[in-house]
Design an enzyme around this catalytic site. Structure first.
Site: not given
Ligand SMILES: Cc1ncc(COP(=O)(O)O)c(C=O)c1O
Length: 369
Positions: A72, A98
């Site tokens: 990410k 999350d």
């Protein structure tokens, strides 16, 4: 419950803000300038591909990316870099997450001496919260689901004048998610000296796990932009209890999915798909499939306990989901039409991404042992 959708995409890219930003991509140069940058490894698992009766199986292992255990940071670091060029005075970045995206925002903000406020939904585990806080972020857990947490982060950012760095887009919020998607392009470009060769790819099918769909859309965009109609077939994989993309494809419009959102695949446990991601997905993905947690576990174990001299890969619950989709399609007789639609057979060369390592060590160990 319907668990798959076969799409007939027009394979066209539309002219819009997201496309413009993606076309101007210079993420690899930027990522190379960061300390600790290394391309992640692409493994070829010969024994597993023989067992699955396919020609070749490649796994790009993102667990070593910047030491953050997930891919990410490719998106968040690049989007923060671009935002700070536009406005160097930004003091605080905020997001809802999350887990993995929040850690990436916290890491990138910290590297730029900026603050970060990270909101997490009620189901986020303490391991994941600790990992985000470890980069100096203020992490606030809300008693809300993922989609509600995103709305809350938006409201608070507007109120407090923080820069919202969300990895999903909606009407009026498209620029930052497009830079995040553009940052993800780095790992597809990293494969240009191997399977993403010049005129035709050396793979036939790609399996991509999806949450809000931004990452899958950046992959689709990459292959469409590079190969046009020669792009590999692309299959999206989601948890059966959290399937915003499958349900949107079935409804022919972007919707908040129904379901109980009960899944171990935390990174994929989202709500409505990203607006700009959805626009690319519906025009470029070939099929979507949902899997149970059992398939995610099976896939994690098969990467952790390799056959003979295949490489061992530490792959987390969401990280292993794409391969879980391949397992399901191969093992269950009833998907014959699906296999035909994407041309999955003994000649197929398949690419999957392990998008995270053991991001929740407790859960990981309980699944592996
Ligand atoms: C490990 C992992 N894989 C895949 C994804 C899917 O990315 P997206 O939400 O852009 O679909 C996520 C999202 O957080 C993730 O954490």
């Amino acid at each position: 419950m319907i668990d798959f959708y076969l799409n007939n995409p027009d394979n066209k890219l539309r002219n819009n803000l997201t496309n413009t930003i993606l076309l101007k991509n210079d993420s690899l140069d930027y990522h190379k300038s960061l300390e600790g940058y290394l391309p992640t490894t692409l493994y070829k698992l010969n024994n597993l591909s023989s067992r699955l009766n396919i020609e070749e199986l490649y796994v790009k292992d993102e667990s070593k990316r910047f030491g953050l255990n997930a891919f990410k940071a490719l998106g968040a670091s690049y989007a923060i870099y671009k935002q700070l060029i536009i406005d160097p005075s930004i003091s605080t970045f905020c997001t809802a997450t999350d887990g993995n995206h929040g850690r990436a925002v916290a890491w990138s903000a910290n590297r730029n001496n900026k603050k970060s406020i990270i909101y997490v939904p009620k189901q986020t585990t303490s391991d994941r919260i600790k990992a985000i806080a470890g980069h100096g972020a203020e992490v606030i857990q809300l008693d809300l689901d993922y989609e509600e947490t995103c709305k809350y982060a938006l409201e608070m950012s507007n109120k407090m004048n923080w820069k919202l760095l969300q990895d999903a887009s909606w009407d009026g919020y498209e620029e930052i998610p497009a830079y995040i998607m553009s940052g993800y392009l780095t790992h597809f470009i990293e494969m240009e000296d191997s399977i993403n060769s010049i005129n035709t790819p050396n793979i036939d099918i790609v399996f991509l796990q999806a949450g809000v769909g931004s990452w899958a859309a950046s992959c689709i965009w990459y292959y469409l932009n590079r190969y046009k109609l020669n792009k590999p077939k692309i299959v999206l994989v989601e948890p059966e209890n959290s399937s915003g993309i499958l349900q949107s494809l079935l409804s022919n419009k972007r919707i908040t999915p129904t379901g109980n959102f009960d899944t171990i695949m935390a990174g994929l446990n989202c709500g409505i798909p990203s607006k700009s991601g959805w626009n690319i997905i519906k025009n470029g993905c070939d099929a979507a499939l949902t899997i149970s947690d059992e398939y995610a576990k099976k896939s994690m174990r098969s990467l952790f306990y390799p056959i003979n001299d295949d490489k061992k890969i530490i792959s987390g619950e969401s990280g292993a989901a794409g391969l879980g989709g391949l397992f399901k399609l191969i093992e269950e007789e009833k998907y014959e039409q699906f296999r035909e639609h994407i041309g999955l057979n003994s000649n197929s060369r398949v690419l999957v991404f392990s998008t995270e390592g053991d991001t929740d060590k407790k859960n990981f160990n309980s699944i592996i042992n």
